[in-house]
Design a protein around this motif. Structure first.
Motif, PDB file in Angstrom:
ATOM      1  N   HIS A 196       0.843  -1.205   0.000  1.00 37.25           N
ATOM      2  CA  HIS A 196       0.000   0.000   0.000  1.00 37.25           C
ATOM      3  C   HIS A 196       0.877   1.254   0.000  1.00 37.25           C
ATOM      4  CE1 HIS A 196      -3.527  -2.399   1.026  1.00 37.25           C
ATOM      5  NE2 HIS A 196      -2.761  -3.029   1.898  1.00 37.25           N
ATOM      6  N   ASP A 197       0.293   2.348  -0.425  1.00 33.71           N
ATOM      7  CA  ASP A 197       0.903   3.682  -0.319  1.00 33.71           C
ATOM      8  C   ASP A 197       2.288   3.762  -0.967  1.00 33.71           C
ATOM      9  OD1 ASP A 197      -1.358   4.399   1.202  1.00 33.71           O
ATOM     10  OD2 ASP A 197      -0.370   3.748   3.054  1.00 33.71           O
ATOM     11  N   GLU A 198       2.432   3.157  -2.127  1.00 33.39           N
ATOM     12  CA  GLU A 198       3.717   3.153  -2.813  1.00 33.39           C
ATOM     13  C   GLU A 198       4.089   4.549  -3.294  1.00 33.39           C
ATOM     14  OE1 GLU A 198       1.037   1.325  -3.701  1.00 33.39           O
ATOM     15  OE2 GLU A 198       1.598  -0.763  -4.021  1.00 33.39           O
ATOM     16  N   ARG A 199       5.330   4.939  -3.000  1.00 30.48           N
ATOM     17  CA  ARG A 199       5.845   6.235  -3.439  1.00 30.48           C
ATOM     18  C   ARG A 199       7.270   6.076  -3.959  1.00 30.48           C
ATOM     19  NH1 ARG A 199       4.784   9.912   1.690  1.00 30.48           N
ATOM     20  NH2 ARG A 199       4.833   7.908   2.731  1.00 30.48           N
ATOM     21  N   ARG A 200       7.559   6.759  -5.029  1.00 32.99           N
ATOM     22  CA  ARG A 200       8.894   6.733  -5.632  1.00 32.99           C
ATOM     23  C   ARG A 200       9.641   7.995  -5.246  1.00 32.99           C
ATOM     24  NH1 ARG A 200      11.675   9.001  -9.691  1.00 32.99           N
ATOM     25  NH2 ARG A 200      13.091   7.704 -10.911  1.00 32.99           N
ATOM     26  N   VAL A 201      10.926   7.829  -4.913  1.00 33.09           N
ATOM     27  CA  VAL A 201      11.809   8.951  -4.624  1.00 33.09           C
ATOM     28  C   VAL A 201      12.960   8.874  -5.617  1.00 33.09           C
ATOM     29  CG1 VAL A 201      13.310  10.043  -2.914  1.00 33.09           C
ATOM     30  CG2 VAL A 201      11.227   8.852  -2.170  1.00 33.09           C
ATOM     31  N   GLY A 202      13.063   9.866  -6.483  1.00 33.05           N
ATOM     32  CA  GLY A 202      14.154   9.902  -7.443  1.00 33.05           C
ATOM     33  C   GLY A 202      15.472  10.230  -6.760  1.00 33.05           C
ATOM     34  N   LEU A 203      16.527   9.543  -7.176  1.00 32.52           N
ATOM     35  CA  LEU A 203      17.850   9.744  -6.579  1.00 32.52           C
ATOM     36  C   LEU A 203      18.897   9.994  -7.653  1.00 32.52           C
ATOM     37  CD1 LEU A 203      17.662   6.810  -4.004  1.00 32.52           C
ATOM     38  CD2 LEU A 203      17.286   9.253  -3.551  1.00 32.52           C
ATOM     39  N   GLY A 204      18.489  10.620  -8.725  1.00 40.08           N
ATOM     40  CA  GLY A 204      19.381  10.865  -9.845  1.00 40.08           C
ATOM     41  C   GLY A 204      18.928  10.057 -11.044  1.00 40.08           C
ATOM     42  N   LEU A 233      11.860   3.140  -3.617  1.00 42.16           N
ATOM     43  CA  LEU A 233      10.431   2.907  -3.496  1.00 42.16           C
ATOM     44  C   LEU A 233      10.120   2.738  -2.016  1.00 42.16           C
ATOM     45  CD1 LEU A 233       7.743   2.407  -5.041  1.00 42.16           C
ATOM     46  CD2 LEU A 233       8.203  -0.028  -4.698  1.00 42.16           C
ATOM     47  N   VAL A 234       9.203   3.542  -1.517  1.00 45.16           N
ATOM     48  CA  VAL A 234       8.770   3.482  -0.125  1.00 45.16           C
ATOM     49  C   VAL A 234       7.324   3.013  -0.128  1.00 45.16           C
ATOM     50  CG1 VAL A 234       8.406   4.827   1.988  1.00 45.16           C
ATOM     51  CG2 VAL A 234      10.316   5.393   0.454  1.00 45.16           C
ATOM     52  N   TYR A 235       7.024   2.040   0.727  1.00 46.22           N
ATOM     53  CA  TYR A 235       5.651   1.521   0.773  1.00 46.22           C
ATOM     54  C   TYR A 235       5.381   0.863   2.114  1.00 46.22           C
ATOM     55  CZ  TYR A 235       7.842  -3.016  -0.336  1.00 46.22           C
ATOM     56  OH  TYR A 235       8.613  -4.139  -0.324  1.00 46.22           O
ATOM     57  N   ARG A 236       4.114   0.621   2.359  1.00 48.89           N
ATOM     58  CA  ARG A 236       3.655  -0.102   3.537  1.00 48.89           C
ATOM     59  C   ARG A 236       3.318  -1.520   3.085  1.00 48.89           C
ATOM     60  NH1 ARG A 236       0.877   1.878   8.255  1.00 48.89           N
ATOM     61  NH2 ARG A 236       1.178   3.902   7.295  1.00 48.89           N
ATOM     62  N   ALA A 237       3.771  -2.500   3.863  1.00 51.36           N
ATOM     63  CA  ALA A 237       3.485  -3.895   3.530  1.00 51.36           C
ATOM     64  C   ALA A 237       2.816  -4.585   4.713  1.00 51.36           C
ATOM     65  CB  ALA A 237       4.768  -4.624   3.167  1.00 51.36           C
ATOM     66  N   ARG A 238       1.976  -5.543   4.371  1.00 50.40           N
ATOM     67  CA  ARG A 238       1.343  -6.411   5.363  1.00 50.40           C
ATOM     68  C   ARG A 238       1.458  -7.823   4.812  1.00 50.40           C
ATOM     69  NH1 ARG A 238      -3.444  -9.044   6.507  1.00 50.40           N
ATOM     70  NH2 ARG A 238      -4.151  -8.899   8.667  1.00 50.40           N
ATOM     71  N   ALA A 239       2.050  -8.709   5.609  1.00 52.48           N
ATOM     72  CA  ALA A 239       2.241 -10.085   5.163  1.00 52.48           C
ATOM     73  C   ALA A 239       1.882 -11.041   6.304  1.00 52.48           C
ATOM     74  CB  ALA A 239       3.679 -10.300   4.721  1.00 52.48           C
ATOM     75  N   VAL A 240       1.412 -12.228   5.904  1.00 50.59           N
ATOM     76  CA  VAL A 240       0.988 -13.235   6.879  1.00 50.59           C
ATOM     77  C   VAL A 240       1.636 -14.565   6.523  1.00 50.59           C
ATOM     78  CG1 VAL A 240      -0.994 -14.479   7.824  1.00 50.59           C
ATOM     79  CG2 VAL A 240      -1.223 -12.064   7.202  1.00 50.59           C
ATOM     80  N   ARG A 241       2.060 -15.290   7.586  1.00 51.40           N
ATOM     81  CA  ARG A 241       2.589 -16.638   7.368  1.00 51.40           C
ATOM     82  C   ARG A 241       2.257 -17.504   8.569  1.00 51.40           C
ATOM     83  NH1 ARG A 241       8.968 -16.604   6.600  1.00 51.40           N
ATOM     84  NH2 ARG A 241       8.828 -14.462   7.122  1.00 51.40           N
ATOM     85  N   ASP A 242       1.947 -18.759   8.287  1.00 50.59           N
ATOM     86  CA  ASP A 242       1.727 -19.778   9.319  1.00 50.59           C
ATOM     87  C   ASP A 242       0.709 -19.384  10.376  1.00 50.59           C
ATOM     88  OD1 ASP A 242       3.585 -21.462   8.119  1.00 50.59           O
ATOM     89  OD2 ASP A 242       5.247 -20.660   9.309  1.00 50.59           O
ATOM     90  N   GLY A 243      -0.308 -18.613  10.024  1.00 46.69           N
ATOM     91  CA  GLY A 243      -1.343 -18.245  10.966  1.00 46.69           C
ATOM     92  C   GLY A 243      -0.893 -17.295  12.060  1.00 46.69           C
TER      93      GLY A 243
END
Length: 121
Positions: free
Chosen positions: A68-76, A82-92
């Protein structure tokens, strides 16, 4: 110049997360990372490329993820983050939720991951 657009960077991140879900993260990130790349994880670990590959080869796959909320920051001309929010699930387990920053540089005409950092939420 290689395409380091927002769409391209988001696609690379999805490819990485899909590899993690399919249990092939070590191979994927071994190929994507620059030789001197680092990953800074929420537990304070700082891993070089070889350590990342080894740890991902042993890690259980993620069951699902969302970006979510992906944003690009140019560095030349040949670098971007790329800055973003992630949510991940594993093994309950409780979801892993963090802010991620992936910094890419162009190497031999292709985007390569040079630095990745997680910040827990």
């Amino acid at each position: 110049m290689t395409n380091l657009s927002l769409d391209r960077l988001v696609t690379l991140e999805h490819e990485g997360w899909e590899a993690l879900c399919e249990g092939r993260g070590g191979a994927f990130y071994g190929a994507l990372m620059t030789p001197g790349a680092l990953m800074v994880l929420v537990d304070g670990s700082v891993l070089d490329r070889d350590a990342v590959v080894a740890s991902l080869d042993e890690a259980p796959p993620w069951d699902s993820y969302e970006l979510h909320d992906e944003r690009r920051v140019g560095l030349g001309e040949d670098a971007a983050a790329l800055v973003y929010r992630a949510r991940a699930v594993r093994d309950g387990a409780a979801p892993f939720v963090a802010l991620m920053t992936s910094t890419y540089v162009v190497v031999d005409g292709e985007p390569r991951l040079a630095l990745y950092q997680q910040t827990t939420l």
